[in-house]
Design an enzyme around this catalytic site. Structure first.
Site, PDB file in Angstrom:
ATOM      1  CG  ASP A  39      -0.146   0.001   2.534  1.00 56.91           C
ATOM      2  OD1 ASP A  39       0.803  -0.808   2.649  1.00 56.91           O
ATOM      3  OD2 ASP A  39      -0.467   0.795   3.433  1.00 56.91           O
ATOM      4  CD  GLU A  40      -0.862   4.911   3.052  1.00 61.71           C
ATOM      5  OE1 GLU A  40      -1.871   5.601   3.310  1.00 61.71           O
ATOM      6  OE2 GLU A  40       0.043   4.705   3.881  1.00 61.71           O
TER       7      GLU A  40
END
Length: 243
Positions: free
Chosen positions: A148-149
């Site tokens: 993620d991210e």
């Protein structure tokens, strides 16, 4: 009998919370404070969980949220050179360039580079260590590898990327996808099921990665950023998911 699952982040952007045999420097930032577990302590948690029918799912968050891993491996490399290693110890340099692109939390240089071979050796070593920690208590079946991210453009000016990936179509999303598919296969070869946060399996312009592109029989997706009422969120065609 029903088994509950406990998701345990073993690494994050600031520290590694579990001591590992092959890459011990990962935990140095955390030894001075709270939140660090020795192997013995973590095995106690595993035993406690097993007795209560709880499966502990470890998360190693890559390629983003990896600032502590990148820095620890840089210091480790300095030690190998200073003490003139005999060459039998694997190098784990995980980044060859710090871009000016900030992660969502404001950090620079917090994403490991999918274009470096050491990145995949590192992931393989971590999984091997985790399996050895679980051994004798309960078999490690599922590992969460984050995904993620990862900020757009973070690998854009990497020298390794420029030399290896001449194809101009290999943009940020394509590079991340190559990484995810490759680490999923590493997990498969270790006999492990594999899970990710939703944006780890998602191309911002094309939607979720095709399940058929993975050698894994399934990739489990953890949804964390979906707000159905506001029509914000991702779909996960072909992938089982957890809300």
């Amino acid at each position: 009998m029903t088994t509950d699952r406990e998701h345990v982040p073993v690494s994050n952007i600031l520290a590694m919370h579990l001591g590992l045999k092959e890459v011990p420097l990962l935990d140095e930032n955390d030894r001075q404070g709270s939140g660090f577990y020795t192997v013995s302590e973590f095995r106690e948690i595993l035993q406690y969980a097993k007795e209560r029918h709880v499966e502990v799912i470890p998360e190693i968050d890559v390629p983003g949220h990896a600032f502590s891993a990148i820095k620890a491996m840089q210091y480790r490399e300095q030690d190998l050179r200073q003490f003139k290693s005999d060459g039998t110890r694997q190098s784990y340099i995980l980044s060859d360039y710090v871009s000016g692109v900030q992660a969502q939390q404001g950090w620079l240089g917090s994403s490991i580079n999918p274009c470096l071979n050491a990145t995949y050796s590192f992931v393989e070593t971590i999984l091997t260590d985790l399996q050895s920690i679980y051994k004798g208590i309960e078999k490690l079946k599922l590992v969460h590898l984050g995904g993620d991210e990862v900020p757009d453009g973070v690998w854009e000016n990497s020298k390794t990327r420029k030399s290896l990936l001449q194809d101009s179509s290999l943009d940020h999303s394509a590079i991340k996808k190559l990484f995810i598919v490759k680490v999923a296969d590493i997990a498969r070869r270790h006999g492990l099921k594999f899970s990710l946060w939703e944006d780890g399996i998602y191309n911002a312009t094309q939607g979720p990665y095709d399940a058929n592109e993975f050698k894994q029989t399934e990739v489990l997706v953890n949804a964390w950023n979906n707000i159905w009422e506001a029509r914000i969120g991702h779909t996960f065609d072909g992938h089982p998911f957890i809300f």
